[in-house]
Every structure is written in C-alpha cells, then in structure tokens.
Design an enzyme around this catalytic site. Structure first.
Site, PDB file in Angstrom:
ATOM      1  N   SER A  67       6.535  -6.194  12.466  1.00  0.00           N
ATOM      2  CA  SER A  67       5.341  -6.380  11.637  1.00  0.00           C
ATOM      3  C   SER A  67       4.937  -7.839  11.723  1.00  0.00           C
ATOM      4  O   SER A  67       5.780  -8.716  11.996  1.00  0.00           O
ATOM      5  CB  SER A  67       5.675  -6.031  10.182  1.00  0.00           C
ATOM      6  OG  SER A  67       4.632  -6.439   9.316  1.00  0.00           O
ATOM      7  N   TYR A  73      10.444  -7.971   2.031  1.00  0.00           N
ATOM      8  CA  TYR A  73       9.931  -7.288   3.226  1.00  0.00           C
ATOM      9  C   TYR A  73       9.827  -8.274   4.397  1.00  0.00           C
ATOM     10  O   TYR A  73      10.169  -7.941   5.535  1.00  0.00           O
ATOM     11  CB  TYR A  73       8.584  -6.650   2.908  1.00  0.00           C
ATOM     12  CG  TYR A  73       8.006  -5.837   4.040  1.00  0.00           C
ATOM     13  CD1 TYR A  73       8.663  -4.709   4.519  1.00  0.00           C
ATOM     14  CD2 TYR A  73       6.798  -6.189   4.641  1.00  0.00           C
ATOM     15  CE1 TYR A  73       8.138  -3.957   5.561  1.00  0.00           C
ATOM     16  CE2 TYR A  73       6.263  -5.446   5.681  1.00  0.00           C
ATOM     17  CZ  TYR A  73       6.935  -4.335   6.135  1.00  0.00           C
ATOM     18  OH  TYR A  73       6.411  -3.586   7.177  1.00  0.00           O
TER      19      TYR A  73
END
Ligand code: 8X3
Length: 240
Positions: free
Chosen positions: A137, A150
């Site tokens: 990501s 995250y």
C-alpha cells in the site's frame, strides 16, 4: 473443482471480495487455474464456479489453516498475498493494542505464514518462473494521521518483499502498492462498520477500482520468468 496438475496455478488470498476477487477474475481470464482462498466459503464457492477455479477456506492468522491449504495444492506458480486490512483510524495515543495485533497478524504474519507454506512449491515452478505478488500500500511508504498501526503493518509487508528478494533467487517477488481504491469492505473494516464514514473517503474523489489493481496483477503475472517487477505504486490521477 479439482486442481489440475497440468495448468499454471495461482493462489489468491483474501479472494472473497475487492482486490482479491478482481485479481482472481483477471488471472482466470488469462488462463490461470485460480485457487481462491479466504474465510467466507459461500462467496468463494460462487466465485470459483464463475471462474472455473477452486475454493479453499483459509484464515491467514491460523497456521493449521495455512498448512491445510498447502496440502491440497499439487503445484503453485503464483501466490498473490492479498489478505489484510486496516482497523481503526485513531491517533497513536488512542489506538487499541488488539487492533495493532490484528493488523500485524493479518497483513504481516499472514503474508509470512502463507509464503513459508507455499515457498517450496513456488520454487518448483518451471524455469524459476514462480512469482509472489504481495499487496502492499502507499501506507507502507507514508505515515499519515491515524495510520500508525496500518502504516507499520504495510511497511512490514514491504520489508518481507525486500527480504525475500535478497534471500531467494528462485522465486520472483513483486510488491504492488495501491493508493486510494474504492473498495467498500476495506473502508468499512477501517471505520468499524460505519457505512457513512466508509463511503465519505471516496465521495467526490477520483478513485481506482479493484479491477484497476487486478489489471496490474494480471500484467505482472504475464511476464516471462527472467523479468521481475520489484515495486509498482498505483494511484488515482489526483492522489499526491
Ligand atoms: C489503503 C490505502 O491510502 O488508505 O491501503 O492507506 S490508504
């Protein structure tokens, strides 16, 4: 459906929705036999039927479940480590330790477990054509408010990709790093089921779709064995 031994086999984790499902569909349309793996068998079975693939129940946080997946696979040519996600968007001071644990267990350790379990089969792919695609990501490159856990987990995925590339020259490793992709479940999970907040992230924005990311998966997987793409960042036009 039984897994054929004479066809290239792709395993996609987290395949019951979003990028995983779209990737499975794209790979199947390119001739792969796709083993779709996730927890929700009802969705997986329908998908497997649609694409002529095989559904296998998988919880990447459970070693026994991962080992059971490895046992039913006669061969593996491609592994798409896609299972993962975000939980919560609180400042670090307010984050819950159990959310960190969930994010590490799925994104980081899940990737490690499945990779370890399937690595020998990937190494046995013809002419060193075995390929792992890790779903990273932009969160693995950046740190943003509320993203501490995250961001950590996706930085961790990037370290896994780099470590494998240094240590194992028989298997190719590509990391795809999507930015803003309008995937309902990812956002719902992040906002703990608050549909309004989940949708607001994408409202009025230019967004990528799961199919856009799947197109990158399909292309990377189509490359010949001498060719490795290390990293690709995939963002909508307006995302800086
Ligand atoms: C999801 C992308 O920008 O929400 O991996 O972190 S972002």
């Amino acid at each position: 459906m039984a897994i054929p031994a004479d066809k290239k086999v792709a395993v996609v984790t987290g395949a019951s929705s979003g990028i995983g499902e779209a990737s499975a569909r794209a790979l199947a349309s390119d001739g792969w036999h796709v083993v779709v793996a996730a927890r929700r068998m009802d969705r997986l079975e329908k998908l497997a039927e649609d694409i002529g693939g095989t559904a296998v129940q998988l919880d990447v946080t459970d070693q026994k479940s991962v080992d059971a997946l490895a046992e039913v696979l006669p061969r593996v040519d491609l592994l798409v480590n896609n299972a993962g996600g975000a939980k919560g968007l609180e400042p670090l001071a307010e984050t819950k330790i159990e959310d960190w644990q969930w994010m590490f267990d799925t994104n980081v350790l899940g990737t490690v477990r499945v990779t370890q379990a399937l690595l020998s089969k990937l190494e046995a792919a013809p002419e060193n054509s075995g390929l792992i695609i890790n779903m990273g990501s932009v969160a693995g490159w950046n740190v943003y408010e509320g993203g501490a856990a995250y961001n950590n987990a996706k930085h961790g995925v990037r370290v896994i990709s780099r470590a494998l590339r240094i240590e194992n020259h028989n298997v190719r490793v590509t990391e795809l790093d999507p930015g803003r992709v309008a995937t309902e479940e990812f956002s719902l999970n992040r906002f703990r089921g608050d549909a309004g907040k989940a949708a607001a992230v994408y409202d009025g924005e230019v967004n990528l779709t799961a199919e856009d990311i799947a197109e990158a998966v399909r292309w990377v997987a189509s490359l010949p064995a001498h060719f490795n793409i290390d990293v690709m960042t995939l963002k909508p036009r307006t995302q800086s």
